[in-house]
Design a protein around this motif. Structure first.
Motif, PDB file in Angstrom:
ATOM      1  N   VAL A 190      24.886  63.107  24.670  1.00 17.19           N
ATOM      2  CA  VAL A 190      24.148  63.011  23.413  1.00 17.19           C
ATOM      3  C   VAL A 190      22.683  62.718  23.716  1.00 17.19           C
ATOM      4  O   VAL A 190      22.348  62.039  24.688  1.00 17.19           O
ATOM      5  CB  VAL A 190      24.744  61.889  22.522  1.00 17.19           C
ATOM      6  CG1 VAL A 190      24.608  60.522  23.178  1.00 17.19           C
ATOM      7  CG2 VAL A 190      24.114  61.885  21.143  1.00 17.19           C
ATOM      8  N   LYS A 191      21.820  63.259  22.875  1.00 17.99           N
ATOM      9  CA  LYS A 191      20.403  62.951  22.980  1.00 17.99           C
ATOM     10  C   LYS A 191      20.065  61.863  21.970  1.00 17.99           C
ATOM     11  O   LYS A 191      20.334  62.007  20.782  1.00 17.99           O
ATOM     12  CB  LYS A 191      19.543  64.188  22.728  1.00 17.99           C
ATOM     13  CG  LYS A 191      18.050  63.918  22.865  1.00 17.99           C
ATOM     14  CD  LYS A 191      17.233  65.187  22.683  1.00 17.99           C
ATOM     15  CE  LYS A 191      15.741  64.898  22.837  1.00 17.99           C
ATOM     16  NZ  LYS A 191      14.927  66.119  22.645  1.00 17.99           N
ATOM     17  N   GLN A 211      19.916  50.545  15.030  1.00 17.78           N
ATOM     18  CA  GLN A 211      18.987  50.258  16.113  1.00 17.78           C
ATOM     19  C   GLN A 211      17.729  51.122  16.030  1.00 17.78           C
ATOM     20  O   GLN A 211      16.887  51.108  16.942  1.00 17.78           O
ATOM     21  CB  GLN A 211      19.667  50.486  17.473  1.00 17.78           C
ATOM     22  CG  GLN A 211      20.871  49.615  17.725  1.00 17.78           C
ATOM     23  CD  GLN A 211      20.484  48.188  18.098  1.00 17.78           C
ATOM     24  OE1 GLN A 211      19.360  47.773  17.899  1.00 17.78           O
ATOM     25  NE2 GLN A 211      21.426  47.438  18.639  1.00 17.78           N
ATOM     26  N   GLY A 212      17.610  51.901  14.952  1.00 12.94           N
ATOM     27  CA  GLY A 212      16.438  52.752  14.787  1.00 12.94           C
ATOM     28  C   GLY A 212      16.525  54.063  15.523  1.00 12.94           C
ATOM     29  O   GLY A 212      15.502  54.725  15.756  1.00 12.94           O
ATOM     30  N   SER A 213      17.745  54.490  15.890  1.00 12.18           N
ATOM     31  CA  SER A 213      17.931  55.713  16.669  1.00 12.18           C
ATOM     32  C   SER A 213      18.749  56.734  15.897  1.00 12.18           C
ATOM     33  O   SER A 213      19.551  56.394  15.029  1.00 12.18           O
ATOM     34  CB  SER A 213      18.652  55.402  17.995  1.00 12.18           C
ATOM     35  OG  SER A 213      17.975  54.436  18.741  1.00 12.18           O
ATOM     36  N   ARG A 214      18.557  57.984  16.232  1.00 10.11           N
ATOM     37  CA  ARG A 214      19.428  59.044  15.735  1.00 10.11           C
ATOM     38  C   ARG A 214      19.995  59.791  16.938  1.00 10.11           C
ATOM     39  O   ARG A 214      19.367  59.857  18.002  1.00 10.11           O
ATOM     40  CB  ARG A 214      18.688  60.000  14.800  1.00 10.11           C
ATOM     41  CG  ARG A 214      17.605  60.839  15.430  1.00 10.11           C
ATOM     42  CD  ARG A 214      16.937  61.728  14.364  1.00 10.11           C
ATOM     43  NE  ARG A 214      16.007  62.670  14.930  1.00 10.11           N
ATOM     44  CZ  ARG A 214      14.735  62.419  15.199  1.00 10.11           C
ATOM     45  NH1 ARG A 214      14.238  61.217  14.955  1.00 10.11           N
ATOM     46  NH2 ARG A 214      13.957  63.345  15.717  1.00 10.11           N
ATOM     47  N   LEU A 215      21.206  60.322  16.772  1.00 14.40           N
ATOM     48  CA  LEU A 215      21.907  60.970  17.867  1.00 14.40           C
ATOM     49  C   LEU A 215      22.083  62.455  17.600  1.00 14.40           C
ATOM     50  O   LEU A 215      22.451  62.851  16.488  1.00 14.40           O
ATOM     51  CB  LEU A 215      23.282  60.311  18.064  1.00 14.40           C
ATOM     52  CG  LEU A 215      23.303  58.797  18.305  1.00 14.40           C
ATOM     53  CD1 LEU A 215      24.735  58.322  18.528  1.00 14.40           C
ATOM     54  CD2 LEU A 215      22.418  58.410  19.475  1.00 14.40           C
ATOM     55  N   ALA A 242      29.400  55.383  16.585  1.00 11.65           N
ATOM     56  CA  ALA A 242      28.199  55.382  17.431  1.00 11.65           C
ATOM     57  C   ALA A 242      26.968  55.749  16.612  1.00 11.65           C
ATOM     58  O   ALA A 242      25.904  55.130  16.753  1.00 11.65           O
ATOM     59  CB  ALA A 242      28.381  56.358  18.590  1.00 11.65           C
ATOM     60  N   GLU A 243      27.099  56.750  15.739  1.00 15.57           N
ATOM     61  CA  GLU A 243      25.967  57.154  14.900  1.00 15.57           C
ATOM     62  C   GLU A 243      25.526  56.033  13.962  1.00 15.57           C
ATOM     63  O   GLU A 243      24.328  55.798  13.766  1.00 15.57           O
ATOM     64  CB  GLU A 243      26.339  58.399  14.092  1.00 15.57           C
ATOM     65  CG  GLU A 243      26.454  59.662  14.936  1.00 15.57           C
ATOM     66  CD  GLU A 243      27.007  60.837  14.135  1.00 15.57           C
ATOM     67  OE1 GLU A 243      27.349  60.651  12.938  1.00 15.57           O
ATOM     68  OE2 GLU A 243      27.103  61.942  14.710  1.00 15.57           O
ATOM     69  N   GLY A 292      13.072  59.185  23.798  1.00 16.43           N
ATOM     70  CA  GLY A 292      14.159  60.154  23.760  1.00 16.43           C
ATOM     71  C   GLY A 292      14.848  60.216  25.103  1.00 16.43           C
ATOM     72  O   GLY A 292      14.199  60.127  26.153  1.00 16.43           O
ATOM     73  N   GLY A 293      16.161  60.355  25.089  1.00  8.23           N
ATOM     74  CA  GLY A 293      16.875  60.425  26.355  1.00  8.23           C
ATOM     75  C   GLY A 293      18.248  61.032  26.188  1.00  8.23           C
ATOM     76  O   GLY A 293      18.861  60.909  25.128  1.00  8.23           O
TER      77      GLY A 293
END
Length: 326
Positions: free
Chosen positions: A223-224, A212-216, A205-206, A176-177
């Motif tokens: 954004v986190k 890429q296996g990420s959620r925003l 972007a979402e 997380g970042g």
């Protein structure tokens, strides 16, 4: 020492030799005087690609030294000669600029800062399997790119912290970042979400983050990103069950100490204990290999097997370029 075609294996004082006879990294130089012609090098790569790939799989890194590459275009030609598909740097956090063809600058964070050990883009689903580096301008002092065999790190961490490693293998890691709205070149993870996902459109972007296996989670100042859980340990060879320490835990630990929010936890939500991370950092320093750059060097890294870092530049100039491959 191995010899094949125009390639001759040589020894450097900085290399490590392990109990199984493995010499790390492999260093290849020309065994012929006809090295001023770049085409000779390119054709040799094409002819000996299976042999080179077998050593890359076994040794983790091949350093090509003495082949007289003079420019980024020469480097691009060498990358093309290998024929590996290009990996687009979508989702990457480090600031980079395209130079020519498939060649980009390496991390553009301040050169006097250390970049800690990492596997390139291990915090994402889609990461390169191979990373090329090229020394375009040889440093006067400092600025080396240390390399580290992750299977050695895995074995030593398992020996010292078996319970923690067992949890890692069971649960993986969640990353997380917080990413800003604008680029920040003051540190190695300074890309904005616009640069990371190559768009100014939040919906785009979402969509790209999801692949890429990420959620925003959008915030006022950026954004986190939340990614995972992803595997923290990779099995390199099914037959031998050789494993690689393939995660970004220590990088996140160091970032947090600097006040930069890139948090990593085990997939079950547990944090990595500070003493475990400090032990991991000590092992990294003990086991790494640091070979000073020479003009024209090309370093080919097996990204599944080897971590790399950057030492602070003491005396400029330094220009090291990179290319990422699937």
């Amino acid at each position: 020492m191995a010899t094949r075609g125009i390639f001759k294996e040589v020894k450097l004082p900085e290399q490590k030799c392990y109990e199984n006879g493995l010499v790390f990294p492999m260093v290849l130089s020309p065994n012929t005087n006809n090295t001023s012609d770049l085409n000779v090098f390119e054709e040799a790569i094409k002819a000996e690609k299976p042999w080179l790939e077998s050593h890359l799989k076994e040794r983790g890194v091949i350093l090509f030294r003495g082949f007289k590459l003079e420019s980024p275009s020469d480097f691009n030609d060498v990358v093309e000669a290998f024929g590996f598909p290009e990996l687009v740097y979508l989702g990457g956090r480090a600031p980079r600029t395209n130079v020519v063809g498939r060649v980009f600058t390496a991390n553009e964070s301040p050169p006097d800062e250390t970049i800690p050990f990492h596997h390139e883009m291990s915090y994402m689903l889609n990461y390169p399997s191979k990373v090329f580096f090229f020394c375009d301008e040889e440093p006067e002092s400092g600025g080396e790119t240390p390399i580290l065999l992750s299977p050695i790190l895995y074995d030593k961490m398992k020996e010292k912290h078996p319970k923690f490693v067992a949890k890692l293998e069971q649960h993986g890691v969640t990353y997380g970042g917080v990413v800003g709205n604008e680029d920040n070149l003051s540190h190695g993870n300074g890309n904005s979400w616009k640069s990371i996902y190559m768009t100014n459109d939040k919906k785009v972007a979402e969509e790209r983050a999801k692949k890429q296996g990420s959620r925003l989670e959008w915030m006022e100042n950026g954004v986190k990103e939340i990614t995972g859980p992803l595997p923290a340990i990779k099995v390199l060879h099914e037959e031998s069950q050789k494993k690689s320490w393939f995660n970004n835990l220590t990088n996140s630990y160091l970032s947090r100490k600097k006040g930069i929010f890139f948090e990593s936890t085990l997939g079950n939500g547990e944090g990595a204990p500070d003493d475990v991370m400090e032990d991991c950092l000590r092992i990294m320093e003990q086991e790494c290999v640091v070979i000073p750059w020479k003009k024209g060097d090309v370093m080919l890294i097996n990204n599944l097997m080897v971590m790399h870092a950057r030492k602070p530049l003491i005396k400029p100039p330094r220009r090291v370029l990179a290319a990422l491959c699937k």
